[in-house]
Write a protein that holds these residues in place. Structure first.
Motif, PDB file in Angstrom:
ATOM      1  N   UNK A 264       0.799  -1.240   0.000  1.00 32.48           N
ATOM      2  CA  UNK A 264       0.000   0.000   0.000  1.00 32.48           C
ATOM      3  C   UNK A 264       0.825   1.280   0.000  1.00 32.48           C
ATOM      4  N   UNK A 265       2.018   1.261   0.584  1.00 32.02           N
ATOM      5  CA  UNK A 265       2.833   2.471   0.660  1.00 32.02           C
ATOM      6  C   UNK A 265       3.903   2.526  -0.425  1.00 32.02           C
ATOM      7  N   UNK A 266       3.768   1.689  -1.450  1.00 32.04           N
ATOM      8  CA  UNK A 266       4.760   1.669  -2.527  1.00 32.04           C
ATOM      9  C   UNK A 266       4.933   3.050  -3.145  1.00 32.04           C
ATOM     10  N   UNK A 267       6.156   3.366  -3.507  1.00 27.32           N
ATOM     11  CA  UNK A 267       6.424   4.623  -4.195  1.00 27.32           C
ATOM     12  C   UNK A 267       6.282   4.436  -5.697  1.00 27.32           C
ATOM     13  N   UNK A 268       5.672   5.405  -6.362  1.00 26.52           N
ATOM     14  CA  UNK A 268       5.498   5.345  -7.812  1.00 26.52           C
ATOM     15  C   UNK A 268       5.821   6.713  -8.407  1.00 26.52           C
ATOM     16  N   UNK A 269       6.648   6.732  -9.419  1.00 33.17           N
ATOM     17  CA  UNK A 269       6.949   7.966 -10.145  1.00 33.17           C
ATOM     18  C   UNK A 269       6.822   7.699 -11.639  1.00 33.17           C
ATOM     19  N   UNK A 270       6.649   8.782 -12.409  1.00 31.40           N
ATOM     20  CA  UNK A 270       6.614   8.633 -13.859  1.00 31.40           C
ATOM     21  C   UNK A 270       6.860   9.973 -14.535  1.00 31.40           C
ATOM     22  N   UNK A 271       7.156   9.902 -15.834  1.00 34.39           N
ATOM     23  CA  UNK A 271       7.324  11.078 -16.677  1.00 34.39           C
ATOM     24  C   UNK A 271       6.245  11.094 -17.753  1.00 34.39           C
ATOM     25  N   UNK A 272       5.911  12.304 -18.221  1.00 38.35           N
ATOM     26  CA  UNK A 272       4.864  12.454 -19.223  1.00 38.35           C
ATOM     27  C   UNK A 272       5.261  13.523 -20.235  1.00 38.35           C
ATOM     28  N   UNK A 273       4.863  13.310 -21.467  1.00 40.06           N
ATOM     29  CA  UNK A 273       5.076  14.272 -22.542  1.00 40.06           C
ATOM     30  C   UNK A 273       3.731  14.861 -22.931  1.00 40.06           C
ATOM     31  N   UNK A 274       3.636  16.176 -22.932  1.00 45.26           N
ATOM     32  CA  UNK A 274       2.409  16.840 -23.368  1.00 45.26           C
ATOM     33  C   UNK A 274       2.694  17.612 -24.656  1.00 45.26           C
ATOM     34  N   UNK A 275       1.628  17.837 -25.442  1.00 50.90           N
ATOM     35  CA  UNK A 275       1.797  18.551 -26.692  1.00 50.90           C
ATOM     36  C   UNK A 275       2.356  17.689 -27.808  1.00 50.90           C
ATOM     37  N   UNK A 276       2.226  16.370 -27.687  1.00 51.81           N
ATOM     38  CA  UNK A 276       2.710  15.463 -28.729  1.00 51.81           C
ATOM     39  C   UNK A 276       1.908  15.715 -30.010  1.00 51.81           C
ATOM     40  N   UNK A 277       2.510  15.545 -31.182  1.00 53.82           N
ATOM     41  CA  UNK A 277       1.768  15.767 -32.434  1.00 53.82           C
ATOM     42  C   UNK A 277       0.424  15.040 -32.446  1.00 53.82           C
ATOM     43  N   UNK A 278      -0.626  15.784 -32.742  1.00 48.85           N
ATOM     44  CA  UNK A 278      -1.960  15.205 -32.813  1.00 48.85           C
ATOM     45  C   UNK A 278      -2.685  15.134 -31.486  1.00 48.85           C
ATOM     46  N   UNK A 279      -2.045  15.520 -30.385  1.00 43.38           N
ATOM     47  CA  UNK A 279      -2.704  15.470 -29.083  1.00 43.38           C
ATOM     48  C   UNK A 279      -3.879  16.454 -29.065  1.00 43.38           C
ATOM     49  N   UNK A 280      -5.069  15.943 -28.785  1.00 45.59           N
ATOM     50  CA  UNK A 280      -6.263  16.776 -28.732  1.00 45.59           C
ATOM     51  C   UNK A 280      -6.538  17.218 -27.306  1.00 45.59           C
ATOM     52  N   UNK A 281      -7.491  18.123 -27.151  1.00 43.12           N
ATOM     53  CA  UNK A 281      -7.915  18.528 -25.810  1.00 43.12           C
ATOM     54  C   UNK A 281      -8.492  17.336 -25.060  1.00 43.12           C
ATOM     55  N   UNK A 282      -9.169  16.459 -25.775  1.00 43.20           N
ATOM     56  CA  UNK A 282      -9.721  15.262 -25.131  1.00 43.20           C
ATOM     57  C   UNK A 282      -8.604  14.345 -24.643  1.00 43.20           C
ATOM     58  N   UNK A 283      -7.530  14.232 -25.431  1.00 42.86           N
ATOM     59  CA  UNK A 283      -6.380  13.419 -25.016  1.00 42.86           C
ATOM     60  C   UNK A 283      -5.743  14.005 -23.755  1.00 42.86           C
ATOM     61  N   UNK A 284      -5.624  15.327 -23.723  1.00 41.32           N
ATOM     62  CA  UNK A 284      -5.035  15.966 -22.555  1.00 41.32           C
ATOM     63  C   UNK A 284      -5.923  15.759 -21.331  1.00 41.32           C
ATOM     64  N   UNK A 285      -7.229  15.848 -21.524  1.00 39.08           N
ATOM     65  CA  UNK A 285      -8.162  15.618 -20.419  1.00 39.08           C
ATOM     66  C   UNK A 285      -8.044  14.184 -19.912  1.00 39.08           C
ATOM     67  N   UNK A 286      -7.795  13.244 -20.822  1.00 33.72           N
ATOM     68  CA  UNK A 286      -7.626  11.848 -20.418  1.00 33.72           C
ATOM     69  C   UNK A 286      -6.368  11.685 -19.574  1.00 33.72           C
ATOM     70  N   UNK A 287      -5.296  12.366 -19.958  1.00 37.33           N
ATOM     71  CA  UNK A 287      -4.078  12.331 -19.147  1.00 37.33           C
ATOM     72  C   UNK A 287      -4.346  12.918 -17.771  1.00 37.33           C
ATOM     73  N   UNK A 288      -5.083  14.014 -17.717  1.00 34.31           N
ATOM     74  CA  UNK A 288      -5.400  14.625 -16.428  1.00 34.31           C
ATOM     75  C   UNK A 288      -6.265  13.700 -15.582  1.00 34.31           C
ATOM     76  N   UNK A 289      -7.139  12.957 -16.220  1.00 33.32           N
ATOM     77  CA  UNK A 289      -7.957  11.980 -15.480  1.00 33.32           C
ATOM     78  C   UNK A 289      -7.066  10.929 -14.837  1.00 33.32           C
ATOM     79  N   UNK A 290      -6.105  10.461 -15.594  1.00 34.27           N
ATOM     80  CA  UNK A 290      -5.181   9.470 -15.042  1.00 34.27           C
ATOM     81  C   UNK A 290      -4.396  10.043 -13.867  1.00 34.27           C
ATOM     82  N   UNK A 291      -3.836  11.216 -14.042  1.00 33.59           N
ATOM     83  CA  UNK A 291      -3.033  11.809 -12.978  1.00 33.59           C
ATOM     84  C   UNK A 291      -3.848  12.028 -11.711  1.00 33.59           C
ATOM     85  N   UNK A 292      -5.092  12.425 -11.866  1.00 31.94           N
ATOM     86  CA  UNK A 292      -5.941  12.675 -10.703  1.00 31.94           C
ATOM     87  C   UNK A 292      -6.262  11.412  -9.930  1.00 31.94           C
TER      88      UNK A 292
END
Length: 493
Positions: free
Chosen positions: A332-360
């Motif tokens: 339960x207390x495992x540490x997790x980190x990651x990196x993300x790229x935003x503004x990738x070619x073709x990334x839509x507002x919906x794609x960005x919202x999906x990334x935000x959903x994941x992060x939240x």
């Protein structure tokens, strides 16, 4: 040869470069060079460059120019570029940056002493013409180990130091010389990468994936423990592929307990894990093996399916969340980190919202966010549908703000928890920062620290249990527990 030859190594970029620098240091010291920390006190300043993204390349050029400025004002006579940027650009870099007296590729590492001596004597060693290093090894991973013996693989140096240089460990010692006294050291598991992410140029100049043999990794860990190292961090471009060219894709699962059993090692940390290659057995070992910390450096990069496919990657928000649920069901207390790229070619507002959903929903302990930019030689650089720079910048700022808020919230969730802290710095001055270290969920340099509220008598490299009593952004504030195995009220240690 004169005993007064001195050399300083300046390292930029990732932990893999740090390992390469220490291998170069080992080779140079074995050949009679004296290693110094200050480039201004060295006959030759060697800059181990990074060639990953534009910002890193700029930092590398700045470091070379800064070292060049030392010439004529002190001892420094030559400045030499090595590392990924030197390998990636070779002759082109040499022509564009005449301030560098030499540009050496990976093939020069085994003869680094002779190369530096030639340059120091005023000679010229011609920079190489870059080539695609993926073509130097067989396509089949199973055929690479034998072929790898004739290919320069930084971090895969011989495991014996020359006579008179090896410490008490004798033949166990790697050709490596530590460049600092940190209680943490990286150990390279493998080199190269077989993945073909459309935004990444690393495989072209680091080559195809090839594992180090388990015995070499173990021997190096034993030697590091004898040097006072308490935590090792296993690094490569992709640790989840370890062993596939040795005939056992689950080799990491059997190696980790052996590393944890090395006398003197208190922590084993694994970095650079690919979500698409995670397997139940590896999760089990990472969450249940004593001294192997439950830490998951997962390279998600994005979570919108359309963007991931364009990146030549796999997964989506729900599958990534299921993976995190599986990990936390076991630790339960495992540490997790990651990196993300935003503004990738073709990334839509919906794609960005999906990334935000994941992060939240992901509850990550550390988040790196980068705005997309073209990298020459990559597939993504040829894509159409590029976003305007101002759009990329706006999305970068937006997701970065969210990430900062989320990691602070995650840190706050740990208030009241007990963490085991490895002390890494002790500042006793009145205006100092006190005693700082890292808990199991925090990797070096990237994931925050723990500030201990008291710690008189504690030294660097000590382990102490502490209760988290507050936060400062991603950092934790913790109070040492008197019952800690390495703490007593009488001695303060």
């Amino acid at each position: 040869m004169p005993e007064s030859r001195t050399v300083a190594l300046v390292t930029l970029g990732c932990a893999r470069n740090e390992v390469d620098s220490e291998e170069l240091a080992g080779r140079l010291e074995a050949d009679g060079w004296k290693l110094v920390e200050d480039a201004g006190e060295a006959d030759v300043a060697v800059v181990n460059t990074c060639g990953f993204v534009e910002a890193a390349k700029k930092d590398s050029v700045d470091a070379l120019l800064e070292a060049n400025d030392l010439k004529g004002h002190g001892r420094t006579q030559a400045v030499v570029a090595v590392g990924c940027m030197a390998e990636r650009y070779g002759k082109e870099l040499a022509e564009a940056l005449p301030e560098a007296d030499g540009v050496l590729g990976f093939d020069d590492y085994s003869d680094i002493s002779d190369r530096l001596q030639t340059i120091l004597n005023g000679g010229i060693h011609a920079a190489h013409t870059p080539r695609d290093r993926r073509k130097l090894l067989p396509i089949s991973p199973a055929e690479r180990q034998e072929a790898g013996a004739s290919v320069a693989l930084p971090g895969h140096g011989p495991t014996d130091l020359p006579e008179g240089v090896a410490p008490a460990s004798g033949p166990r010692a790697p050709l490596r010389r530590r460049l600092d006294g940190s209680p943490v050291a990286s150990v390279k598991l493998a080199s190269g990468c077989d993945r073909r992410c459309s935004f990444c140029a690393i495989p072209s100049f680091r080559g195809s994936f090839i594992s180090r043999r388990p015995s070499d990794v173990l021997n190096e860990t034993r030697w590091l423990a004898e040097q006072g190292v308490k935590e090792i961090m296993l690094v490569s471009e992709n640790n989840t592929s370890y062993g596939k060219d040795l005939g056992d894709i689950r080799l990491l699962e059997s190696l980790l307990p052996n590393l944890a059993d090395v006398d003197g090692i208190e922590r084993v940390r694994v970095s650079y894990l690919q979500p698409a290659e995670m397997r139940p057995g590896l999760i089990d070992v990472l969450t249940s093996t004593p001294k192997v910390v439950p830490y998951f450096d997962l390279s998600f990069q994005h979570s919108a399916p359309n963007v991931l496919r364009a990146m030549r990657r796999f997964g989506d928000t729900d599958r990534f969340l299921e993976l995190l649920d599986t990990i936390r069901s076991k630790a339960p207390e495992a540490g997790v980190r990651s990196n993300f790229i935003v503004g990738f070619p073709g990334e839509s507002e919906a794609d960005l919202a999906e990334l935000e959903r994941f992060l939240n929903h992901a509850r990550l302990d550390a988040i790196g966010v980068f705005g997309y930019s073209d990298e020459e030689g990559t597939e993504a650089a040829t894509y159409g549908d590029k976003l305007d720079e101002d759009v990329v910048a706006e999305r970068l700022a937006r997701v970065s703000r969210l990430a900062e808020e989320l990691v602070s919230q995650r840190a706050e969730e740990r208030v009241g928890a007990t963490v085991r802290v490895l002390v890494e710095s002790v500042e006793t001055a009145d205006d100092g920062d006190g005693v700082r270290g890292r808990a199991e969920h925090q990797a070096p340099e990237t994931d925050g620290q723990v500030l201990l509220t008291s710690g008189e008598g504690l030294g660097v490299g000590r382990m102490v249990d502490a209760k988290v009593v507050g936060t400062e952004g991603v950092d934790l504030v913790a109070e040492p527990l008197p019952g800690s195995p390495e703490w007593s009220e009488e001695t303060g240690r």
